[in-house]
Each structure stands twice: as C-alpha cells, then as structure tokens.
Write an enzyme that holds these catalytic residues in place. Sequence first.
Site, PDB file in Angstrom:
ATOM      1  CB  CYS A  94      51.035  41.572  44.766  1.00 46.55           C
ATOM      2  SG  CYS A  94      49.333  41.409  45.307  1.00 46.55           S
ATOM      3  NE  ARG A 128      41.263  38.470  45.724  1.00 45.50           N
ATOM      4  CZ  ARG A 128      42.183  38.159  46.636  1.00 45.50           C
ATOM      5  NH1 ARG A 128      41.891  38.169  47.913  1.00 45.50           N
ATOM      6  NH2 ARG A 128      43.388  37.822  46.265  1.00 45.50           N
ATOM      7  CG  HIS A 194      49.984  40.709  39.746  1.00 45.68           C
ATOM      8  ND1 HIS A 194      50.935  39.952  40.372  1.00 45.68           N
ATOM      9  CD2 HIS A 194      49.032  40.943  40.665  1.00 45.68           C
ATOM     10  CE1 HIS A 194      50.562  39.729  41.634  1.00 45.68           C
ATOM     11  NE2 HIS A 194      49.412  40.318  41.839  1.00 45.68           N
TER      12      HIS A 194
END
Length: 238
Positions: A94, A128, A194
């Site tokens: 990320c 987002r 993740h």
Amino acid sequence: MSESTVRIGLVLPDVMGTYGDGGNALVLRQRLRMRGYDAEIVEITLADPVPDSFDIYTLGGAEDSAQRLATRHLQRYPGLQQAAAKGAPVLAICAAIQVLGNWYETSAGEKVDGVSLFDVTTSPQDTRAIGEVTTTPLLEGLSAPLTGFENHRGGTTLGPDAKPLARVTRGVGNGVGDGTEGVVQGSVLGTYLHGPALARNPELADYLIARALGISPTDLTPLDLPVVDRLRRERLRA
Ligand code: GLN
C-alpha cells in the site's frame, strides 16, 4: 544467528505497519522454518540505518504523515535501494508502493519525491478505495487468485519500467481505471493488499522465499496447512 540464517528485514514497522502488515515477515519466517531453514526477522526502525545485506525486505502501509517520515529515512539511508539493485526480493504494501515510487501526492495536496524503486506515481482520487479485493496474478510463477483488503485514497499510475502484479476481478487495486493491481519491477513487488497479504496468499510468500534462496518455487517442499487453505477459500467466497 548463523551465516546461513535467512534474514528478513521488516522495514520501519514503527511508522509503516497499518492493518498488521508486519505479519508478512512472520509468515515468511514461519514458512522458512517449517522447511528447516534458520530464519530471523530484523526490525529496522527510524532509529536505525537501513542495512543492504538482508535476504528479504518487507514494508507495510501507513497514513500520509507516517509515510512521509519513512520516505525521508529511506532517502537518507539507501540500503533498501542497494539491496534491490543486488536482486534482493522486496515486498511493499500500500503506502510503501507510493514511497518506493517516483513521487506521490498526499491527500492534502503535497507532492513528495519517493525513492524511485518503482516507475510509478500516485495521486489522491475522489473516492477512497475500501474493501475486499480479488485479482488474477500476471506474474510468472503465480497462478492462484490473490486476495486482500484495501484501504487507500492514492491511485497509482504505472510507467513503462513497472509492470502490474495482477488484474482486478473485484475491488479497485491501483485505482486509475486500468484494472491493474500492484507493481513488479525486478525483484521488488508492490501490492495494495492488506491481510496480511502473505497470510492470505501463500503462493506469493513462497515466490519471495524462493527468490531469496535463489531457487525455483517448485523446488520448495510443499507445506500442508489446512488452516491457510480454509482462509483462502473463505476469502474467495466472501
Ligand atoms: N496514505 C496512503 C493512501 O491513502 C496509503 C494508505 C495505506 O497504506 N493504507 O493512499
């Protein structure tokens, strides 16, 4: 630690370690030890220079301000760049993709120079990207779908020297509309996943391990871990 110990550098867990990304180093160590290799994790914090002598490196995600501190540290101590130039495998999660790129722009509109291990640039997007991701890997040697959880506002554009790690089948990924997820450039791999990513994608863990050992992933003893397989199946159904 003996000469033959495989040393895993966990880079800046004090500032880059959101969503348990430090678990990637634990997965690497465990999969090595289960196959009879000595393996150790060495944490490299903001108080340490970055050694260039480790066998594998992992970096986790971070919030914008923490990400900036990490960028400055890696520029000041270029051990990671030197290790990558020697072919050491690096896994960047990320924010670490953004830090290892040419530049990134924070949510506040500040443009920050990265360390240029990846030919990529990152700019904030309108929305987002949050949620589960599933992808089809494009990297030779990987065949199982890669899954993970993403949470980022940055969208990453790949330049000509950077190749995508995978093609998105669910979720956002790199987030600039080309359907790609992650980056591969030489021995350096980046992903927005993740999870930790290597707990959810053991094939990716073994790819990095084999590269560190200078062997093919098919030369590694298969590990029979039903719990890992169950987690994979659950995530693919979720
Ligand atoms: N701060 C970065 C972004 O929002 C990375 C976030 C993260 O690592 N989860 O794009």
